[in-house]
Design a protein around this motif. Structure first.
Motif, PDB file in Angstrom:
ATOM      1  N   GLU A 115      98.169  54.278  21.660  1.00 31.03           N
ATOM      2  CA  GLU A 115      97.947  55.729  21.699  1.00 31.03           C
ATOM      3  C   GLU A 115      98.883  56.483  20.759  1.00 31.03           C
ATOM      4  O   GLU A 115      98.517  57.509  20.206  1.00 31.03           O
ATOM      5  CB  GLU A 115      98.130  56.259  23.122  1.00 31.03           C
ATOM      6  N   GLN A 116     100.131  56.018  20.652  1.00 30.63           N
ATOM      7  CA  GLN A 116     101.150  56.674  19.834  1.00 30.63           C
ATOM      8  C   GLN A 116     101.481  58.091  20.311  1.00 30.63           C
ATOM      9  O   GLN A 116     102.002  58.897  19.542  1.00 30.63           O
ATOM     10  CB  GLN A 116     100.741  56.702  18.356  1.00 30.63           C
ATOM     11  N   VAL A 117     101.148  58.403  21.561  1.00 24.14           N
ATOM     12  CA  VAL A 117     101.444  59.715  22.142  1.00 24.14           C
ATOM     13  C   VAL A 117     101.965  59.496  23.548  1.00 24.14           C
ATOM     14  O   VAL A 117     101.286  58.908  24.399  1.00 24.14           O
ATOM     15  CB  VAL A 117     100.188  60.625  22.189  1.00 24.14           C
ATOM     16  N   LEU A 118     103.158  59.960  23.784  1.00 28.07           N
ATOM     17  CA  LEU A 118     103.788  59.874  25.090  1.00 28.07           C
ATOM     18  C   LEU A 118     103.202  60.939  26.013  1.00 28.07           C
ATOM     19  O   LEU A 118     102.976  62.065  25.575  1.00 28.07           O
ATOM     20  CB  LEU A 118     105.292  60.120  24.906  1.00 28.07           C
ATOM     21  N   PRO A 119     102.934  60.619  27.287  1.00 27.10           N
ATOM     22  CA  PRO A 119     102.516  61.685  28.201  1.00 27.10           C
ATOM     23  C   PRO A 119     103.567  62.787  28.234  1.00 27.10           C
ATOM     24  O   PRO A 119     104.769  62.517  28.192  1.00 27.10           O
ATOM     25  CB  PRO A 119     102.414  60.992  29.552  1.00 27.10           C
ATOM     26  N   ASP A 122     114.668  56.053  40.988  1.00 21.98           N
ATOM     27  CA  ASP A 122     114.242  55.131  39.933  1.00 21.98           C
ATOM     28  C   ASP A 122     113.152  55.705  39.034  1.00 21.98           C
ATOM     29  O   ASP A 122     113.222  55.591  37.805  1.00 21.98           O
ATOM     30  CB  ASP A 122     113.745  53.812  40.537  1.00 21.98           C
ATOM     31  N   LYS A 123     112.111  56.294  39.630  1.00 18.54           N
ATOM     32  CA  LYS A 123     111.015  56.837  38.822  1.00 18.54           C
ATOM     33  C   LYS A 123     111.509  57.986  37.949  1.00 18.54           C
ATOM     34  O   LYS A 123     111.126  58.099  36.784  1.00 18.54           O
ATOM     35  CB  LYS A 123     109.858  57.283  39.707  1.00 18.54           C
ATOM     36  N   LEU A 124     112.366  58.819  38.487  1.00 13.32           N
ATOM     37  CA  LEU A 124     112.936  59.920  37.723  1.00 13.32           C
ATOM     38  C   LEU A 124     113.672  59.369  36.503  1.00 13.32           C
ATOM     39  O   LEU A 124     113.489  59.848  35.387  1.00 13.32           O
ATOM     40  CB  LEU A 124     113.871  60.737  38.620  1.00 13.32           C
ATOM     41  N   ASP A 125     114.455  58.322  36.702  1.00 15.12           N
ATOM     42  CA  ASP A 125     115.196  57.694  35.598  1.00 15.12           C
ATOM     43  C   ASP A 125     114.257  57.019  34.595  1.00 15.12           C
ATOM     44  O   ASP A 125     114.470  57.102  33.385  1.00 15.12           O
ATOM     45  CB  ASP A 125     116.197  56.672  36.136  1.00 15.12           C
ATOM     46  N   ASP A 126     113.204  56.353  35.097  1.00 11.06           N
ATOM     47  CA  ASP A 126     112.258  55.665  34.211  1.00 11.06           C
ATOM     48  C   ASP A 126     111.540  56.650  33.298  1.00 11.06           C
ATOM     49  O   ASP A 126     111.403  56.409  32.092  1.00 11.06           O
ATOM     50  CB  ASP A 126     111.227  54.881  35.023  1.00 11.06           C
ATOM     51  N   TYR A 127     111.065  57.750  33.867  1.00 10.16           N
ATOM     52  CA  TYR A 127     110.342  58.733  33.055  1.00 10.16           C
ATOM     53  C   TYR A 127     111.272  59.414  32.060  1.00 10.16           C
ATOM     54  O   TYR A 127     110.872  59.699  30.929  1.00 10.16           O
ATOM     55  CB  TYR A 127     109.642  59.766  33.939  1.00 10.16           C
ATOM     56  N   ALA A 128     112.505  59.652  32.461  1.00 15.44           N
ATOM     57  CA  ALA A 128     113.480  60.239  31.530  1.00 15.44           C
ATOM     58  C   ALA A 128     113.754  59.277  30.375  1.00 15.44           C
ATOM     59  O   ALA A 128     113.831  59.697  29.212  1.00 15.44           O
ATOM     60  CB  ALA A 128     114.774  60.582  32.263  1.00 15.44           C
ATOM     61  N   ALA A 129     113.895  57.985  30.666  1.00 16.20           N
ATOM     62  CA  ALA A 129     114.146  56.996  29.620  1.00 16.20           C
ATOM     63  C   ALA A 129     112.977  56.925  28.631  1.00 16.20           C
ATOM     64  O   ALA A 129     113.192  56.729  27.429  1.00 16.20           O
ATOM     65  CB  ALA A 129     114.396  55.622  30.237  1.00 16.20           C
ATOM     66  N   LEU A 130     111.763  57.115  29.118  1.00 15.09           N
ATOM     67  CA  LEU A 130     110.600  57.139  28.224  1.00 15.09           C
ATOM     68  C   LEU A 130     110.562  58.400  27.384  1.00 15.09           C
ATOM     69  O   LEU A 130     110.023  58.393  26.285  1.00 15.09           O
ATOM     70  CB  LEU A 130     109.304  57.046  29.030  1.00 15.09           C
ATOM     71  N   GLY A 131     111.096  59.500  27.925  1.00 12.25           N
ATOM     72  CA  GLY A 131     111.080  60.762  27.199  1.00 12.25           C
ATOM     73  C   GLY A 131     109.982  61.708  27.628  1.00 12.25           C
ATOM     74  O   GLY A 131     109.615  62.620  26.891  1.00 12.25           O
ATOM     75  N   VAL A 132     109.436  61.521  28.835  1.00 17.41           N
ATOM     76  CA  VAL A 132     108.390  62.409  29.358  1.00 17.41           C
ATOM     77  C   VAL A 132     109.015  63.780  29.611  1.00 17.41           C
ATOM     78  O   VAL A 132     110.008  63.892  30.336  1.00 17.41           O
ATOM     79  CB  VAL A 132     107.778  61.834  30.649  1.00 17.41           C
ATOM     80  N   LEU A 133     108.428  64.831  29.040  1.00 18.18           N
ATOM     81  CA  LEU A 133     109.018  66.169  29.086  1.00 18.18           C
ATOM     82  C   LEU A 133     109.067  66.766  30.483  1.00 18.18           C
ATOM     83  O   LEU A 133     110.083  67.338  30.890  1.00 18.18           O
ATOM     84  CB  LEU A 133     108.257  67.103  28.139  1.00 18.18           C
TER      85      LEU A 133
END
Length: 160
Positions: free
Chosen positions: A94-98, A115-126
């Motif tokens: 996709e080359q596009v982060l949610p 954990d989920k909060l940390d995982d999404y932050a590590a991915l860079g979800v705004l």
């Protein structure tokens, strides 16, 4: 943006599992993301540059299990119909982060606030949105925005 030191061979969405076989714990986990998707389909019926996934795996590395939010929104990706439906959301394709993920807290706590909060932050979800109907002293709906790599709870009523 999607530089995660990936291996040379990257499987397609068709080659990756499309379900973790984990059933939802309550109706709200299906109803809330489904309602949000229905509203977006009405509001953005003419737009073909967005995707809202419900209980769909987001693959960020081929050797790791996907992250599976209750719902997520990506802007700038093509919306498909019919036989072109996505079995999962594969970041290297996709080359596009949610830009937004939604978690509905169930009776069985699944680490939405850790954990989920940390995982999404590590991915860079705004934006990370958490809904919990069971909270007594805190708001049922929380919107967190990623600022300098950490989520900050948005004050007041941040619902757009």
């Amino acid at each position: 943006m999607l530089n995660f030191n990936l291996p040379r061979y990257l499987p397609s969405a068709d080659e990756l599992p499309d379900s973790d076989e984990t059933p939802v714990d309550n109706e709200l986990q299906e109803l809330i993301p489904g309602l949000l998707k229905a509203i977006l389909l009405l509001l953005w019926s003419e737009r073909m540059d967005w995707f809202f996934g419900v209980d769909m795996g987001i693959y960020y590395h081929p050797d790791k299990p996907p992250i599976v939010p209750d719902g997520f929104l990506s802007l700038g990706v093509e919306r498909f119909y019919d036989e072109e439906l996505r079995p999962s959301y594969v970041l290297w394709d996709e080359q596009v982060l949610p830009m937004l993920v939604l978690e509905v807290v169930s009776q069985n706590y699944r680490k939405e606030y850790s954990d989920k909060l940390d995982d999404y932050a590590a991915l860079g979800v705004l934006y990370y949105v958490i809904y919990s109907s069971r909270r007594r002293r805190k708001p049922h709906l929380e919107v967190h925005k990623l600022v300098n790599g950490k989520y900050e709870l948005q004050p007041g009523n941040p619902v757009w």
